[in-house]
Design a protein around this motif. Structure first.
Motif, PDB file in Angstrom:
ATOM      1  N   ILE A 105     -50.698   8.398 -26.063  1.00  0.00           N
ATOM      2  CA  ILE A 105     -50.201   7.080 -25.507  1.00  0.00           C
ATOM      3  C   ILE A 105     -49.792   6.115 -26.452  1.00  0.00           C
ATOM      4  O   ILE A 105     -48.627   5.675 -26.494  1.00  0.00           O
ATOM      5  CB  ILE A 105     -51.090   6.804 -24.565  1.00  0.00           C
ATOM      6  N   MET A 106     -50.604   6.075 -27.625  1.00  0.00           N
ATOM      7  CA  MET A 106     -50.442   5.253 -28.608  1.00  0.00           C
ATOM      8  C   MET A 106     -49.098   5.541 -29.546  1.00  0.00           C
ATOM      9  O   MET A 106     -48.330   4.609 -30.049  1.00  0.00           O
ATOM     10  CB  MET A 106     -51.693   5.074 -29.746  1.00  0.00           C
ATOM     11  N   THR A 107     -49.064   6.945 -29.842  1.00  0.00           N
ATOM     12  CA  THR A 107     -47.881   7.435 -30.527  1.00  0.00           C
ATOM     13  C   THR A 107     -46.780   7.284 -29.655  1.00  0.00           C
ATOM     14  O   THR A 107     -45.551   6.636 -30.169  1.00  0.00           O
ATOM     15  CB  THR A 107     -48.013   8.823 -30.711  1.00  0.00           C
ATOM     16  N   TRP A 108     -46.627   7.399 -28.363  1.00  0.00           N
ATOM     17  CA  TRP A 108     -45.364   6.995 -27.553  1.00  0.00           C
ATOM     18  C   TRP A 108     -44.921   5.647 -27.330  1.00  0.00           C
ATOM     19  O   TRP A 108     -43.971   5.206 -27.670  1.00  0.00           O
ATOM     20  CB  TRP A 108     -45.640   7.589 -26.012  1.00  0.00           C
ATOM     21  N   ARG A 109     -45.777   4.763 -27.419  1.00  0.00           N
ATOM     22  CA  ARG A 109     -45.881   3.234 -27.524  1.00  0.00           C
ATOM     23  C   ARG A 109     -45.233   2.751 -28.902  1.00  0.00           C
ATOM     24  O   ARG A 109     -44.516   2.078 -28.733  1.00  0.00           O
ATOM     25  CB  ARG A 109     -47.044   2.555 -27.035  1.00  0.00           C
ATOM     26  N   ILE A 110     -45.883   3.288 -29.896  1.00  0.00           N
ATOM     27  CA  ILE A 110     -45.462   2.823 -30.972  1.00  0.00           C
ATOM     28  C   ILE A 110     -43.909   3.113 -31.409  1.00  0.00           C
ATOM     29  O   ILE A 110     -43.260   2.372 -32.081  1.00  0.00           O
ATOM     30  CB  ILE A 110     -46.499   3.431 -32.221  1.00  0.00           C
ATOM     31  N   ALA A 111     -43.569   4.252 -31.021  1.00  0.00           N
ATOM     32  CA  ALA A 111     -42.194   4.635 -31.318  1.00  0.00           C
ATOM     33  C   ALA A 111     -41.259   3.814 -30.425  1.00  0.00           C
ATOM     34  O   ALA A 111     -40.092   3.938 -30.828  1.00  0.00           O
ATOM     35  CB  ALA A 111     -42.061   6.274 -30.602  1.00  0.00           C
ATOM     36  N   ARG A 112     -41.722   3.231 -29.628  1.00  0.00           N
ATOM     37  CA  ARG A 112     -41.030   2.285 -28.842  1.00  0.00           C
ATOM     38  C   ARG A 112     -40.790   0.566 -29.107  1.00  0.00           C
ATOM     39  O   ARG A 112     -39.883  -0.066 -28.480  1.00  0.00           O
ATOM     40  CB  ARG A 112     -41.326   2.242 -27.120  1.00  0.00           C
TER      41      ARG A 112
END
Length: 129
Positions: A29-36
């Motif tokens: 979840i954190m990886t997905w949010r950081i990429a955005r």
């Protein structure tokens, strides 16, 4: 030996398994949010003249900034992109293209100096290396 339990190292308790699953889910979840996270581009006019038709082109589209007076700065948020192109009309038509992609959360400061030269820095007071 009746009633004695032996420890089997291959068996994982439910508490440990749940902790592992929650940890992996949290990382995903954190990886997905950081990429955005959006990137930021700041354009500072230090050219000594008013700049006309200032715009920034990215792979996501074109953002028109319009007219920028001398000493004026504009800050915009953009999606991470492979290309950043600043175009404007100062003493003549000019276009500058970034040699590197713009990543999530990165700030790019573009100083337009005399003779329509563009200096790129990744934060105020430092050069992009």
């Amino acid at each position: 030996m009746r009633g004695k339990r032996f420890y089997n190292p291959l068996v994982i308790s439910r508490k440990v398994l749940a902790s592992i699953i929650l940890g992996v889910a949290g990382v995903l979840i954190m990886t997905w949010r950081i990429a955005r996270i959006p990137a930021h581009v700041v354009v500072i006019n230090q050219s000594g003249v008013t700049l006309q038709r200032v715009s920034i082109d990215t792979s996501g589209g074109r953002i028109d900034l319009g007219v920028m007076n001398n000493g004026e700065a504009r800050r915009i948020s953009v999606d991470p992109t492979e290309t950043v192109r600043l175009s404007f009309h100062g003493k003549a038509d000019h276009a500058w293209r970034s040699p590197e992609p713009l990543t999530a959360g990165q700030s790019l400061v573009l100083y337009v100096t005399p003779e329509d030269h563009v200096e790129a820095r990744n934060r105020i007071g430092s050069f992009v290396r």
